[in-house]
Structure formats: structure tokens, C-alpha cells
Write an enzyme that holds these catalytic residues in place. Structure first.
Site, PDB file in Angstrom:
ATOM      1  N   ASP A  30       1.131  -1.365   0.145  1.00 32.92           N
ATOM      2  CA  ASP A  30      -0.170   0.190   0.330  1.00 32.92           C
ATOM      3  C   ASP A  30       1.063   1.158   0.170  1.00 32.92           C
ATOM      4  OD1 ASP A  30      -2.886   1.028   1.988  1.00 32.92           O
ATOM      5  OD2 ASP A  30      -2.213   1.561   0.441  1.00 32.92           O
ATOM      6  N   ASP A  82      -7.683  -6.943   1.286  1.00 30.42           N
ATOM      7  CA  ASP A  82      -7.233  -7.118   2.325  1.00 30.42           C
ATOM      8  C   ASP A  82      -8.017  -6.428   3.644  1.00 30.42           C
ATOM      9  OD1 ASP A  82      -6.810  -3.814   2.110  1.00 30.42           O
ATOM     10  OD2 ASP A  82      -5.248  -4.451   3.931  1.00 30.42           O
ATOM     11  N   CYS A 107     -13.199 -26.997  10.992  1.00 34.18           N
ATOM     12  CA  CYS A 107     -12.039 -26.795  10.415  1.00 34.18           C
ATOM     13  C   CYS A 107     -10.886 -27.744  10.667  1.00 34.18           C
ATOM     14  CB  CYS A 107     -11.442 -25.930  11.683  1.00 34.18           C
ATOM     15  SG  CYS A 107      -9.772 -25.045  10.266  1.00 34.18           S
ATOM     16  N   CYS A 133      -7.499 -26.563  10.174  1.00 40.22           N
ATOM     17  CA  CYS A 133      -6.061 -26.059  10.200  1.00 40.22           C
ATOM     18  C   CYS A 133      -5.404 -27.083  10.817  1.00 40.22           C
ATOM     19  CB  CYS A 133      -6.527 -24.653  10.402  1.00 40.22           C
ATOM     20  SG  CYS A 133      -6.826 -24.332  12.064  1.00 40.22           S
ATOM     21  N   CYS A 187      -6.861 -26.578  14.570  1.00 36.03           N
ATOM     22  CA  CYS A 187      -8.323 -27.017  15.043  1.00 36.03           C
ATOM     23  C   CYS A 187      -8.075 -28.842  15.014  1.00 36.03           C
ATOM     24  CB  CYS A 187      -8.979 -26.755  14.087  1.00 36.03           C
ATOM     25  SG  CYS A 187      -9.574 -25.333  14.308  1.00 36.03           S
ATOM     26  N   HIS A 198      -5.589 -19.905  13.025  1.00 33.72           N
ATOM     27  CA  HIS A 198      -6.281 -20.462  12.186  1.00 33.72           C
ATOM     28  C   HIS A 198      -7.317 -19.285  11.789  1.00 33.72           C
ATOM     29  CE1 HIS A 198     -11.007 -21.694  13.091  1.00 33.72           C
ATOM     30  NE2 HIS A 198     -10.731 -21.132  13.546  1.00 33.72           N
TER      31      HIS A 198
HETATM   32  N1  LIG Z   1      -9.917   1.348   4.287  1.00 33.22           N
HETATM   33  C1  LIG Z   1      -8.286   1.474   3.406  1.00 33.22           C
HETATM   34  C2  LIG Z   1      -7.527   0.640   3.832  1.00 33.22           C
HETATM   35  C3  LIG Z   1      -6.180   0.781   2.944  1.00 33.22           C
HETATM   36  C4  LIG Z   1      -6.473   2.118   2.195  1.00 33.22           C
HETATM   37  N2  LIG Z   1      -5.198   2.504   1.198  1.00 33.22           N
HETATM   38  C5  LIG Z   1      -5.090   3.645   0.446  1.00 33.22           C
HETATM   39  N3  LIG Z   1      -4.053   3.899  -0.175  1.00 33.22           N
HETATM   40  N4  LIG Z   1      -5.886   4.539   0.501  1.00 33.22           N
HETATM   41  C6  LIG Z   1      -7.211   3.526   1.121  1.00 33.22           C
HETATM   42  O1  LIG Z   1      -8.189   4.924   0.742  1.00 33.22           O
HETATM   43  C7  LIG Z   1      -7.476   3.026   2.319  1.00 33.22           C
HETATM   44  C8  LIG Z   1      -8.530   2.520   3.069  1.00 33.22           C
END
Ligand SMILES: Nc1ccc2nc(N)nc(O)c2c1
Length: 374
Positions: free
Chosen positions: A94, A268, A306, A308, A311, A337
Site C-alpha cells: 500500500d 485485505d 476446520c 487447520c 484445530c 486459524h
Molecule cells: N480502508 C482503506 C485501507 C487502506 C487504504 N489504502 C489507501 N492507499 N487508500 C485508501 O483509501 C485505503 C482505505
């Protein structure tokens, strides 16, 4: 040759869900996919071997954190982030925009970039779109993010409009600065808050710049779930079918299923790893706080369904004991888990799309988990 190649394998007949294959320089990823978060070059409490064992094909790390500590130059000298953390599958980083706004104090946002103070030692730094690309180029991650401003929620229309304009300008500057397009795929990040016209305009202008993939940002920032779902629905409408869509910061089991139904391919969230360390685990019958008293003599696994490592080998009573005794193994067993639970959930979602029974799967999962249908 582009750094990544996305192939749409199958579209669900009744929803916007898609089954896909995402080829990266560090391996092939089946989508929809959940990406464990390894902010500081480690998925907390997990070794890379354990991550492979539970089926992780791509993990996240973070520009803001790694720039501040240990520094991207050190990681570059180590041979890049894959080498540094001994992870030879895919990595997505990110860009740091979100972290600056959520972590650091004293921020000044200007057209040029953002001045902020480190949350670690208060030192002053200045991120620009070019700087953020340079850091991610040094890290060598397979998928990198544009520098964006994640508008807070709630925020008024004028603020979000100006913020979205800035995000577009920064995306253009980042794309110009990014030279390593053969090895690293740069995604554009759609902003626009909860405003339909701003989301549409932002998506269309980013699509004109022709990124290899698109993130939906500015969500999972405190807005109601149905608002998030509606914004995802309308945003994916303006994104190309033949490119991956990544919903940032999401999420919980219901959000993953609802996001897939609305056309999202990548997710994520820190939730599974964070709540694991506090003794809360996912199970097919809903969340369970294993450190609670009722489990003191419960010798069944966290989740009967599960398979894993946790578990298969440990009881709720033992794991509760580890948490009460503040043992490190508690966080490790609960994390294994929780990550396995979400990665397995994505595998079952992909199978349901293959068999064209995603809505039936959702109904059955929600009923058992204790979610109410939207
Ligand atoms: N909820 C999120 C989580 C990560 C994010 N990363 C970036 N770069 N921009 C966002 O708006 C995000 C929002």
C-alpha cells in the site's frame, strides 16, 4: 510485457462475482483472493512457511511503515522485500496515503504532497507521488499503489471533491514516475467518498489512464455496511472487466462475500490477525472469544469443521489457557486459524462461483454463521 496478467475465467450468472487468475512475477493467484496483512514485513506471528501451508498466495506490506523503519534503502540493499522477509510469493504494497492519515500527527496536505511527522519518533517527512513510487520501486513489490488521499467519513461533498481531484493528479504523477512497469504493476485508487457522481468521475478518469488494476479506496472507514456495499456496486460498474478490482481494508466474512458478489477480486484486512491476538476467532458458527470462562474445560477444537493445524491439534481449553497465561503461542495458534478460515472461505467462494451456486452458498454460510441476510 506487463507485470501482471488478469484472466477472467467465469462470471457468475446471477451476480457480478467473477472467477479469475492473476499471474504475477511471484506466482499465480486465484481470485477472488484474501491477502493477509504484513505491514512491517511480517504477517504478525506467522512464518512464511506457515503462510504457504495455509494457502496464502499474496500478502500485503506497507510503504509508510517500511520507509520509516527500517528504511527502504536497507531493504533494497538486502535484495528487495521478498528476499528481506524470505517470502517468494506475491507482495502488494500500500502506498502510505491511508497510513499517514490514520497514524501520523501533524499533517499538511498540499498539491505537491503531504508533510507529516513519524508516529515512531516525531521526525518530519514529506511524501509526494514520485517519492512513494520510488520507495515501492526500491521494495520491489509485485503490485504497488498510487499515492492517494483517503477522505475521512463523514466528509462533505466539497471536501471529497477536492480530495478526489488531488488523488487523480497524484495518480497521474505517480504513473509518470513509475518506470519499472515490467516488474511492478501500479494500481489506480478510486476515491470519491459516498458520492455517486464523484466515484463515477474518479473511476472513469483513472480508467482513461489505463492502469493494470484498480483499487477501491475510501471505504471501510466507518461508514455503514450497506453504504459501503452500494459504493462498491456502483464503482465496479465503471471499472474494466478484464482488470482486477481490489477493495482496500475489507474484511470480515460477510463483507468478503458481499464484496465478491459486487465484482471485487482482491481483499485485505488486519481484522483476522488483529482479533486473533486478542483471543477472538472466526468459526463456522460465528465469532468465538476463546479466552472466555466457558471454554476452560471445552476440549473440542476452535471449529469442528476446520482442518487447520490449530484445530487438528489443540483444544479450546488449551488455547484459552495460553491466552490467560499470556503465552506467545496463543497468538500464533489463533492467527493460523483465523487466516486459514478466511483463505478457506475464499476457496469455497471460488468453488461456488464455478458451480454457479454463490447465492446459495451465501445463504447457507450466513445462516450458520448467524448473519442476517441483507
Ligand atoms: N480502508 C482503506 C485501507 C487502506 C487504504 N489504502 C489507501 N492507499 N487508500 C485508501 O483509501 C485505503 C482505505
Amino acid at each position: 510485457m506487463a507485470a501482471i496478467k488478469y484472466r477472467l475465467i467465469k462470471k457468475d450468472s446471477r451476480t457480478n462475482a467473477r472467477l479469475g487468475i492473476l499471474e504475477t512475477p511471484h506466482g499465480v493467484i486465484e481470485t477472488p483472493v484474501f491477502m493477509p496483512v504484513g505491514t512491517q514485513a511480517t504477517v504478525k506471528a506467522m512464518t512464511p512457511e506457515e503462510l504457504k501451508e495455509i494457502g496464502a498466495t499474496i500478502i500485503l506490506s506497507n510503504t509508510y511503515h517500511l520507509y520509516l523503519r527500517p528504511g527502504h534503502k536497507i531493504i533494497e540493499k538486502a535484495g528487495g522485500l521478498h528476499r528481506f522477509m524470505n517470502w517468494d510469493r506475491a507482495i502488494l504494497t500500500d502506498s502510505g496515503g491511508f497510513q499517514i492519515f490514520s497514524l501520523s500527527s501533524l499533517r499538511k496536505i498540499k498539491e505537491e504532497g503531504v508533510e507529516f511527522r513519524s508516529h515512531i519518533d516525531g521526525s518530519k517527512h514529506f511524501f509526494t507521488p514520485e517519492k512513494v513510487i520510488e520507495i515501492q520501486n526500491a521494495l520491489g513489490s509485485d503490485i504497488i499503489m498510487s499515492f492517494d488521499e483517503c477522505a475521512p467519513y463523514p466528509a462533505d461533498y466539497e471536501y471529497v471533491k477536492n480530495s478526489m481531484e488531488l488523488t487523480i493528479k497524484w495518480a497521474e504523477r505517480g504513473k509518470k514516475a513509475h518506470k519499472n512497469t515490467e516488474k511492478q504493476a501500479l494500481f489506480g485508487i478510486v476515491q470519491g467518498g459516498i458520492y455517486e457522481d464523484l466515484r463515477k468521475e474518479c473511476a472513469q478518469r483513472l480508467v482513461e489512464m489505463d492502469f493494470p488494476g484498480y483499487s477501491i479506496g475510501g471505504l471501510s472507514v466507518g461508514e455503514p455496511k450497506n453504504v459501503m456495499y452500494d459504493i462498491v456496486d456502483l464503482t465496479t460498474e465503471y471499472l474494466p472487466e478484464n482488470k482486477p478490482r481490489y477493495l482496500m481494508g475489507v474484511g470480515s466474512p460477510d463483507d468478503l462475500i458481499e464484496g465478491v458478489i459486487r465484482g471485487v477480486d482482491m481483499f485485505d484486512c488486519v481484522l483476522p490477525t488483529r482479533i486473533a491476538r486478542n483471543g477472538t476467532v472466526f468459526t463456522s458458527k460465528g465469532k468465538l472469544i476463546v479466552r472466555d470462562a466457558p471454554y476452560a474445560e471445552d476440549f473440542s477444537p476452535l471449529d469442528e469443521e476446520c482442518d487447520c493445524y490449530t484445530c487438528k491439534n489443540y483444544s479450546r481449553a488449551y488455547i484459552r489457557h495460553l491466552f490467560k497465561a499470556n503465552e506467545i503461542l496463543a497468538a500464533r495458534l489463533a492467527t493460523i486459524h483465523n487466516l486459514y478460515f478466511l483463505i478457506k472461505l475464499m476457496e469455497r467462494i471460488r468453488e461456488a462461483i464455478r458451480q454457479d451456486r454463490l447465492l446459495e452458498f451465501k445463504k447457507q454460510f450466513f445462516k450458520k454463521y448467524g448473519y442476517k441476510e441483507e
